[in-house]
Design an enzyme around this catalytic site. Structure first.
Site, short mmCIF file in Angstrom:
data_model
loop_
_atom_site.label_atom_id
_atom_site.label_comp_id
_atom_site.label_asym_id
_atom_site.label_seq_id
_atom_site.Cartn_x
_atom_site.Cartn_y
_atom_site.Cartn_z
N SER A 15 64.08 51.27 81.25
CA SER A 15 63.68 52.66 81.00
C SER A 15 64.30 53.56 82.06
CB SER A 15 62.16 52.79 81.04
OG SER A 15 61.57 52.05 79.99
N ARG A 58 55.27 53.92 89.67
CA ARG A 58 56.69 53.62 89.83
C ARG A 58 57.25 54.13 91.16
NH1 ARG A 58 54.80 51.25 86.61
NH2 ARG A 58 55.38 50.81 84.45
N GLU A 64 63.97 56.86 86.73
CA GLU A 64 63.30 55.71 87.32
C GLU A 64 64.21 54.92 88.25
OE1 GLU A 64 61.02 51.68 85.79
OE2 GLU A 64 60.66 53.58 84.77
#
EC number: 1.3.1.98
Length: 366
Positions: A258, A177, A358
């Protein structure tokens, strides 16, 4: 303030003043931008940013925010004098198994275009909101696949020099990520993605299927390849059940997806966690240790789906997926940050593991 269209001032781009940003993001929070410049072509993106960056260096321009789909960003309520450049170039070019997508292209439209041409590799990333240009920034991934698996190069605008060049994937430092493109605060991006090139599988098969929930849904074994359209349908069904496919009528989808990444920890921390809980802890191998399931940690720390359970709370965890912080209507970025801190601190207090956000945080912080 009311939005006021003021015409074209930069490189033919569309310019408007006093534009609320909340409707332009999937979380639906944010301030009113002083100026919104919408760029429909790559030349406009380059011309506008060169002009604005020159002005900023001379002290003639306030903060500049660049974004496209608005699906992975939380913009602080109090940001003032903000100029927003919205990247909306959306051409997709297919040459054999090579696919080039301009940064403003809706990501799921890229996925559909590749499947329609019999190309495999992106089907597991179906239904992810946002734009093609955002995918290399955070190395978007889902259901066992990351875009770094298939990205060959990215066309970038270097904001310090104004130069435009293709940069090979090997130079982007892709990780879980993240990438070299994500290593800066949202208002200080050193480079802007203009276009992304992917090398896909022309055999008519999907990427190898590695995610247990997906292989079970398809009745296949790990490592097998499926028919891309069938894989896409299964992924969309799974995402819909989790509130991860955008639906304006469903507040569970008013989110950035998320909110926390799955933490990667040392093996001894995983072993301590397993001993502490006395349970089978979901975990996956990772290059730097053991990857844990952030959603599992949240729920075991007391933050279940729908937390805090108050029907009047403007920001709550999704009723379908505990990792999604959702706007139930009227929430502000400050509301989101309060809930995010509560969850992060609670997980740390119980398990000694600090979760990391995130999305890109602009003008706000945990």
């Amino acid at each position: 303030m009311k939005r006021r269209d003021v015409g074209s001032l930069f490189a033919g781009a569309r310019v408007a003043e006093s534009v609320p940003l909340a409707p332009l993001t999937t979380l639906r929070v944010g301030p009113v931008a002083r100026t919104l410049v919408t760029c429909d072509t790559t030349d406009q993106v380059v011309g506008v940013l060169r002009e604005l960056d020159d002005r900023a260096r001379n002290g003639d321009c306030g903060p500049v925010l660049v974004f496209a789909g608005g699906s992975n960003v939380v913009i602080g309520d109090a940001l003032a004098d903000l100029t927003v450049v919205r990247v909306a170039n959306d051409r997709v070019t297919v040459d054999g198994n090579l696919v080039r997508a301009e940064a403003g292209t809706v990501w799921d439209e890229v996925v559909v275009a590749t499947i329609e041409r019999g190309l495999g590799g992106l089907e597991c990333l179906s239904g992810i909101p946002g734009s093609a240009g955002a995918t290399p920034v955070q190395n978007v991934g889902a259901y066992g696949v990351e875009v770094s698996d298939v990205i060959t190069r990215v066309r970038l605008l270097d904001r310090s020099t104004g130069d435009v060049s293709w940069v090979p994937a090997a130079d982007l430092s892709f990780g879980y990520r993240t990438s070299v493109l994500k290593q800066a605060e949202g208002l200080a991006l050193p480079a802007v993605v203009l276009e992304v090139e992917f090398a896909l599988d022309a055999s008519g098969r999907s990427a190898p299927l590695r995610y247990g929930e997906l292989t079970a849904a398809l009745g296949m074994n790990s490592g097998e390849r499926g028919e891309p359209r069938a894989v896409r349908d299964a992924v969309l069904a799974l995402r819909t059940r989790k509130g991860m496919v955008l639906d304006a009528a469903d507040h569970d989808t008013w989110s950035v997806g998320s909110f926390f990444t799955n933490p990667v920890v040392a093996p001894e921390i995983y072993e301590r966690l397993a001993a502490q809980t006395g349970e089978s802890v979901p975990h996956y191998p990772a290059p730097d240790g053991v990857k844990l399931a952030a959603g599992w940690l949240l729920e075991r720390a007391g933050f279940g789906k729908g937390y805090p359970g108050d029907p009047h709370a403007r920001c709550r965890l999704s009723s379908k997926h505990a990792l999604a912080l959702t706007n139930r209507g009227g929430a502000t970025a400050a509301d989101v940050m309060v809930l995010a801190r509560t969850v992060r601190d609670g997980v740390r207090d119980v398990f000694g593991i600090t979760l990391k956000p995130e999305p890109v945080l602009v003008g706000c912080a945990l």
